[in-house]
Design a protein around this motif. Structure first.
Motif, mmCIF file in Angstrom:
data_model
loop_
_atom_site.group_PDB
_atom_site.id
_atom_site.type_symbol
_atom_site.label_atom_id
_atom_site.label_comp_id
_atom_site.label_asym_id
_atom_site.label_seq_id
_atom_site.Cartn_x
_atom_site.Cartn_y
_atom_site.Cartn_z
ATOM 1 N N ALA A 628 0.846 -1.198 0.000
ATOM 2 C CA ALA A 628 0.000 0.000 0.000
ATOM 3 C C ALA A 628 0.875 1.238 0.000
ATOM 4 C CB ALA A 628 -0.911 0.006 1.231
ATOM 5 N N ILE A 629 0.278 2.359 -0.313
ATOM 6 C CA ILE A 629 0.927 3.646 -0.091
ATOM 7 C C ILE A 629 0.241 4.289 1.105
ATOM 8 C CG2 ILE A 629 -0.526 4.740 -1.874
ATOM 9 C CD1 ILE A 629 1.790 6.805 -2.182
ATOM 10 N N LEU A 630 1.017 4.651 2.107
ATOM 11 C CA LEU A 630 0.524 5.233 3.348
ATOM 12 C C LEU A 630 0.703 6.746 3.292
ATOM 13 C CD1 LEU A 630 -0.333 5.234 6.360
ATOM 14 C CD2 LEU A 630 2.065 4.709 6.929
ATOM 15 N N GLY A 631 -0.397 7.463 3.447
ATOM 16 C CA GLY A 631 -0.342 8.917 3.447
ATOM 17 C C GLY A 631 -1.704 9.477 3.764
ATOM 18 N N HIS A 632 -1.856 10.774 3.523
ATOM 19 C CA HIS A 632 -3.151 11.410 3.758
ATOM 20 C C HIS A 632 -3.426 12.388 2.626
ATOM 21 C CE1 HIS A 632 -6.707 12.582 5.789
ATOM 22 N NE2 HIS A 632 -6.284 13.792 6.140
ATOM 23 N N ASN A 633 -4.689 12.403 2.187
ATOM 24 C CA ASN A 633 -5.083 13.190 1.018
ATOM 25 C C ASN A 633 -4.241 12.783 -0.204
ATOM 26 O OD1 ASN A 633 -7.016 14.649 2.502
ATOM 27 N ND2 ASN A 633 -5.470 16.124 3.179
ATOM 28 N N ILE A 634 -4.254 11.514 -0.499
ATOM 29 C CA ILE A 634 -3.371 10.979 -1.545
ATOM 30 C C ILE A 634 -4.164 10.398 -2.724
ATOM 31 C CG2 ILE A 634 -1.393 10.509 -0.062
ATOM 32 C CD1 ILE A 634 -2.393 7.621 0.213
ATOM 33 N N GLU A 662 -5.357 9.751 8.581
ATOM 34 C CA GLU A 662 -4.834 10.978 9.199
ATOM 35 C C GLU A 662 -3.637 10.690 10.076
ATOM 36 O OE1 GLU A 662 -7.531 13.607 11.087
ATOM 37 O OE2 GLU A 662 -9.123 13.311 9.609
ATOM 38 N N THR A 663 -3.631 9.534 10.750
ATOM 39 C CA THR A 663 -2.525 9.212 11.649
ATOM 40 C C THR A 663 -1.938 7.860 11.281
ATOM 41 O OG1 THR A 663 -3.897 8.050 13.269
ATOM 42 C CG2 THR A 663 -3.688 10.439 13.514
ATOM 43 N N VAL A 664 -0.658 7.697 11.564
ATOM 44 C CA VAL A 664 0.025 6.429 11.315
ATOM 45 C C VAL A 664 -0.606 5.309 12.122
ATOM 46 C CG1 VAL A 664 2.190 5.201 11.725
ATOM 47 C CG2 VAL A 664 2.212 7.413 10.579
ATOM 48 N N GLU A 665 -1.046 5.631 13.336
ATOM 49 C CA GLU A 665 -1.601 4.611 14.221
ATOM 50 C C GLU A 665 -2.817 3.910 13.599
ATOM 51 O OE1 GLU A 665 1.257 6.756 16.230
ATOM 52 O OE2 GLU A 665 -0.525 7.581 15.201
ATOM 53 N N GLU A 666 -3.587 4.655 12.833
ATOM 54 C CA GLU A 666 -4.734 4.034 12.173
ATOM 55 C C GLU A 666 -4.282 2.903 11.241
ATOM 56 O OE1 GLU A 666 -7.873 6.730 10.597
ATOM 57 O OE2 GLU A 666 -6.525 8.321 11.342
ATOM 58 N N PRO A 671 -5.911 -3.637 9.010
ATOM 59 C CA PRO A 671 -5.787 -4.999 8.486
ATOM 60 C C PRO A 671 -4.562 -5.213 7.591
ATOM 61 C CG PRO A 671 -7.528 -3.804 7.332
ATOM 62 C CD PRO A 671 -7.097 -2.935 8.460
ATOM 63 N N ILE A 672 -4.130 -4.200 6.848
ATOM 64 C CA ILE A 672 -3.010 -4.412 5.918
ATOM 65 C C ILE A 672 -1.719 -4.655 6.698
ATOM 66 C CG2 ILE A 672 -1.609 -3.362 4.103
ATOM 67 C CD1 ILE A 672 -4.069 -1.864 3.159
ATOM 68 N N TRP A 673 -1.402 -3.767 7.638
ATOM 69 C CA TRP A 673 -0.170 -3.876 8.434
ATOM 70 C C TRP A 673 -0.122 -5.197 9.200
ATOM 71 C CZ3 TRP A 673 4.070 -0.591 8.902
ATOM 72 C CH2 TRP A 673 4.924 -0.799 9.990
ATOM 73 N N ASN A 674 -1.253 -5.664 9.658
ATOM 74 C CA ASN A 674 -1.290 -6.854 10.506
ATOM 75 C C ASN A 674 -1.574 -8.146 9.745
ATOM 76 O OD1 ASN A 674 -1.009 -5.727 13.374
ATOM 77 N ND2 ASN A 674 -2.623 -4.421 12.502
ATOM 78 N N SER A 682 4.777 1.924 0.667
ATOM 79 C CA SER A 682 5.356 3.238 0.389
ATOM 80 C C SER A 682 4.806 4.190 1.448
ATOM 81 C CB SER A 682 4.948 3.730 -1.002
ATOM 82 O OG SER A 682 5.198 2.753 -1.980
ATOM 83 N N VAL A 683 5.564 5.223 1.783
ATOM 84 C CA VAL A 683 5.122 6.197 2.790
ATOM 85 C C VAL A 683 5.319 7.594 2.214
ATOM 86 C CG1 VAL A 683 5.310 6.964 5.175
ATOM 87 C CG2 VAL A 683 5.960 4.618 4.582
ATOM 88 N N THR A 684 4.280 8.376 2.253
ATOM 89 C CA THR A 684 4.375 9.740 1.770
ATOM 90 C C THR A 684 3.847 10.687 2.851
ATOM 91 O OG1 THR A 684 3.890 11.198 -0.103
ATOM 92 C CG2 THR A 684 2.126 9.707 0.613
ATOM 93 N N ILE A 685 3.785 11.977 2.496
ATOM 94 C CA ILE A 685 3.384 12.974 3.482
ATOM 95 C C ILE A 685 1.969 12.692 3.973
ATOM 96 C CG2 ILE A 685 4.914 14.802 2.684
ATOM 97 C CD1 ILE A 685 2.628 15.885 1.007
ATOM 98 N N PRO A 686 1.706 12.873 5.265
ATOM 99 C CA PRO A 686 2.585 13.492 6.280
ATOM 100 C C PRO A 686 3.221 12.469 7.224
ATOM 101 C CG PRO A 686 0.324 13.559 7.026
ATOM 102 C CD PRO A 686 0.309 12.788 5.732
ATOM 103 N N HIS A 687 3.465 11.239 6.777
ATOM 104 C CA HIS A 687 3.800 10.158 7.717
ATOM 105 C C HIS A 687 5.249 9.667 7.632
ATOM 106 C CE1 HIS A 687 -0.394 10.237 8.538
ATOM 107 N NE2 HIS A 687 -0.785 9.533 7.488
#
Length: 921
Positions: A628-634, A662-666, A671-674, A682-687
């Protein structure tokens, strides 16, 4: 006749290519005929060639040397004007140490001392000398060598007419200026520069002195991007029969000096047109000098039939193949056990990669199947021993040029694959270029005792090594070398490969007809390392039954062998026959395969890539992983399309989605992380910073940059998940800029030139990656940001200077910093948001001779205000879209352990980033 003359008068023969000693090539050293010497028996061919050079030696020298090159301007070809002919200063052969070999020497002395010319070492890294094309065009009218030179020289500067014009301007100010003429009123866009070492004018033929070429190189007038040198032994100057021998002798000496003394990269353009495309005289000339000049004084070879004699579309294949050869020749040499970079076996022979073994006697027979085959494999194996031409090579058939046919058919295989090479990796060319449609080739000569057809008697093995050396001249990605044969012949081949070539070596061994015990199997893997000179090892075993799990023998031996030697190299372990099919599923990397569309398989028990992948999925060797790509407003992100297309291209069953939170903790709690099949993200802004506490290991790049844009999942020896945080943003910045400026930066450092800077605009996380990339590029850093404190933080962590403004003369401004430090801005990297509509001050782009490369990290819009300004001023630019697919390819390779399908990823990005028709930028 020669011996009769020798009895009458002791004569020293200045022989550029031949002496009376049968089979011995002297180069520019001297042979000797002397009264009383013992008669030697020579072949008719040797006698004829020696007679030619003797005639040349005792006759009056009629060939001339001029101190400048014949320059041909491409695109709209500029013919040499009469004024430029008048401007040329003619002079006889020079007597300097570099040109003395071209002088006629008539001496009464009865002895002479041979002196060995010190050979220049060919340098792969930062090669910045001209490339040389040597050979015979089919005719002066077809002029294949010059046309290739024009095409290649243009490609070497990214077909940038402004850069080519700058090179021409430099040549005008040099000793070569007279050949350009002085009429500047009718300027044309320049497409390429061909520097001919032979020419003719009203006063007769002339040959350029190699020593003066060397002088122009050392003066930096001639470089990799200032033109291609051509030595055409069928130039129009050869049409004058009276001067033919002198021209052959002089041009041969130039070829030797450029290759051995100047260390230039030389390519033999072997033109062999069909039917009546070349005159009998030219054919005879080629036959005389091929083995004595054209092959020994070149490293690579391009074979052409009749492609250059008409408007055949296949001519573009010849231009492309030459560019591919040059691109591979300029790669850094592969490192045993190395990882990363554009030329390493860990990725080329990576996880879930396949090569297809062709078994056709003629490559053209494969053409109906190529498109389907290319969809499933990463490389093609060119089985030379199965070609019809190999039989002619073995028989030394004088009526057929088998070596030409073997090289030409390999080129045809590449050309057939090229339109369908979706899995091809990136091959850096020069400047900004990337070749992304060159499907790699494994060049193989398999002997009869090792499941092939090539004779393995003493004479057969000797000729096998001749074929392998021939293979190196074609610039294959991988050269298969059987590890069991003569150590001296093997050492000679590998020494040559290490000294002058960039192909990866795959050490191999086959055990046929008997079952080797485990200990022997392990030792065979170690043997295939070939004294730690092979970049990969391949062992193929036989089993007689499968009552006790013997079909895992190869895989078990592979795993055991990997732990015994350092550095670790990719190993391939297989079993022969139908009984060994399962081993091909177990083998994790670079597996030889067949294809469903083919009429037959190359070896019993071979499976297709799709069959193997299906088996691995069923056995859960390849889980269907989630990315996945992790970010917000992406919602704008192109990464899902890019990575999903890459997975599909190489037939991996993975998925890639957006994780917009909105937050990394979410995400961490989701389900994806676990998921047990979580492969990374991939990680983009704001994380990019907030993800750091949640990974187990940070790479050096992630630590220094202070942000993570890639999470990779690995398993430790106990099967526990380990999360690795890395950063490929810097590679997305580094790779495209490095291709554009690496040579200039290296040259400046070597010569102690001006300090070279990267101007970094912005102060966020991407600016940190830019600072890290600039450091790796060897550039000093200048920072500018509207918030000075952020720029100061960058300077403290990465070193460099903060500019208070971008003015030219204000105190502490960019201009003042450059003036104080005698510096120039080599690259501008803007990490500012697109909404800033930033442009550079005009004074920075005023000098067209020292424009910076301009990179804007925004990939939407495709053309920002900064990029439009830079393009308008003639700057080389790097768009954010290029950064996107470069860093994305890096992520893909970290996740999968194999080469990325570069062209596929680039295409998807451009489809999503290029402005649509009628769309405003």
């Amino acid at each position: 006749q020669i011996q009769d003359i020798a009895r009458l008068l002791p004569i020293r023969i200045a022989a550029a290519t031949m002496t009376l000693d049968h089979g011995k090539r002297l180069g520019p050293t001297y042979g000797q005929c002397q009264a009383g010497h013992k008669k030697r028996t020579v072949t008719n061919r040797t006698m004829r060639l020696t007679a030619l050079f003797l005639t040349a030696s005792i006759s009056t020298c009629t060939a001339f040397v001029v101190p400048n090159a014949g320059i041909v301007v491409g695109a709209a070809l500029a013919e040499e004007t009469s004024s430029s002919k008048d401007a040329r200063q003619r002079m006889p052969f020079l007597s300097s140490s570099r040109s003395c070999a071209t002088r006629t020497s008539l001496s009464a002395s009865s002895s002479t001392t041979e002196t060995e010319t010190e050979k220049a070492t060919y340098q792969y890294d930062n090669y910045d000398k001209p490339i040389v094309l040597i050979g015979l065009s089919s005719s002066p009218e077809a002029n294949e060598l010059e046309r290739l030179a024009l095409s290649l020289s243009g490609a070497l500067v990214g077909n940038n007419s402004q850069r080519m014009q700058s090179a021409l301007d430099t040549l005008k100010r040099s000793q070569g200026g007279g050949l350009l003429g002085d009429d500047d009123d009718d300027k044309v866009a320049v497409g390429g520069i061909s520097l001919s070492a032979v020419g003719s004018d009203d006063e007769g033929p002339f040959v350029l002195d190699a020593g003066l070429i060397g002088q122009l190189i050392r003066e930096q007038t001639l470089s990799l991007t200032s033109g291609v040198i051509v030595l055409d032994f069928n130039h129009a100057a050869f049409q004058t029969k009276d001067n033919e021998v002198d021209l052959i002798r002089a041009l041969s000496t130039v070829a030797k000096q450029l290759y051995e003394e100047e260390g230039l990269l030389s390519v033999y353009v072997n033109v062999q047109p069909e039917e009546d495309g070349m005159s009998d005289v030219a054919k005879g000339r080629k036959q005389l000098i091929e083995k004595e000049v054209l092959i020994p004084f070149t490293d690579y070879e391009l074979c052409i039939k009749s492609e250059g004699m008409d408007d055949s579309s296949s001519w573009s294949d010849m231009e492309w193949e030459l560019q591919r050869i040059v691109a591979r020749s300029l790669l850094p040499p592969p490192v045993v056990g190395g990882s990363g970079g554009p030329n390493n076996a860990d990725l080329m022979m990576g996880m879930n990669t396949f090569f297809l073994s062709l078994s056709f006697p003629q490559v053209e027979d494969a053409s109906p199947y190529v498109e389907a085959m290319c969809q499933d494999v990463d490389s093609m194996e060119y089985r030379v021993d199965l070609l019809a031409a190999s039989k002619d090579f073995l028989a030394d058939d004088k009526e057929k040029d088998a070596r030409f046919d073997i090289l030409y058919q390999q080129q045809r295989l590449r050309a057939l694959c090229r339109p369908h090479a979706q899995r091809a990796p990136a091959l850096p060319f020069a400047g900004s270029g990337i070749i992304d449609d060159a499907l790699p080739i494994v060049y193989t000569v398999r002997t009869a005792g090792q499941a092939g057809t090539w004779p393995d008697d003493e004479e057969g093995i000797k000729k096998m090594f001749d074929l392998l050396e021939l293979g190196l001249r074609s610039a294959p990605e991988v050269l298969d070398v059987e590890s069991a044969w003569d150590p001296k012949l093997t050492d000679k081949l590998l020494h040559k490969s290490q000294q002058r070539y960039t192909s990866m070596i795959l050490g191999s061994h086959h055990v046929v007809g008997r079952q080797a015990p485990m200990d022997e199997a392990i030792e065979l893997f170690r043997q295939c390392r070939i004294q730690n000179r092979a970049h990969g090892g391949k062992v193929v075993l036989s089993i007689l039954s499968n009552e006790n799990g013997e079909d895992q023998l190869a895989n078990n031996a592979l795993l055991a062998a990997c732990k015994l030697d350092e550095p670790e190299i990719p190993n391939i372990g297989l079993l022969l026959g139908e009984i060994g099919s399962y081993s091909r599923i177990l083998n994790p990397r670079f597996t030889p395969v067949t294809h469903e569309c083919l009429p037959s398989v190359a070896a019993p028990g071979q499976l297709s890539a799709s069959e193997i992948m299906a088996g691995r999925l069923l056995m859960k060797q390849i889980p269907a992983e989630r990315y996945a790509i992790l970010g917000h407003n992406i919602a704008y992100s192109v990464s899902p399309q890019m990575q999903s297309s890459a997975f599909a291209a190489v037939k991996l069953p993975h998925t890639y989605n957006r994780a917009d939170v909105e937050t990394v903790e979410e995400f961490i709690e989701g389900p994806i992380w676990n998921d047990d099949n979580f492969g990374g993200c991939s990680v983009t802004i704001p994380h990019k910073q907030s993800i750091i506490p949640h990974v187990d290991v940070l790479t050096d790049a992630a630590k220094e940059i202070g942000s993570v844009n890639t999470v990779i999942v690995k398993k430790d020896k106990n099967g526990k998940r380990v999360l690795i945080g890395d950063n490929t943003d810097w590679k997305g910045i580094y790779n495209p800029i490095q291709r554009r400026i690496a040579d200039a930066v290296a040259k400046s450092k070597k010569e102690g030139g001006n300090t070279q800077y990267a101007l970094i605009l912005g102060g966020g996380g991407t600016a940190r990656a830019a600072a890290y990339a600039a450091t790796k590029l060897g550039l000093e850093r200048i920072y500018f940001n509207r918030t000075p404190a952020k720029a100061m933080d960058l300077a403290k962590e990465f070193g460099g200077i903060v500019a208070s403004s971008l003015d030219e003369s204000e105190e502490d401004s960019l201009g003042a910093i450059l003036a104080e430090n005698k510096g120039t801005v080599k690259a501008v990297i803007s990490t500012l948001p697109k909404a800033a509509n930033f442009e550079l001050p005009e004074w920075m782009l005023a000098d067209s001779s020292s424009l910076p490369v301009v990179h804007d990290v925004n990939y939407k819009p495709y053309n920002t205000a900064l990029l439009l300004q830079a393009v308008g001023k003639g700057c080389d630019v790097v768009r954010g879209s290029e950064m996107l697919w470069e860093q994305g390819a890096g992520q893909f390779e970290l996740w999968t352990g194999r080469t990325a399908p570069y062209g596929v990823m680039k295409k998807v990005v451009l489809e999503n980033c290029l402005p649509k028709e009628g769309e405003e930028e």
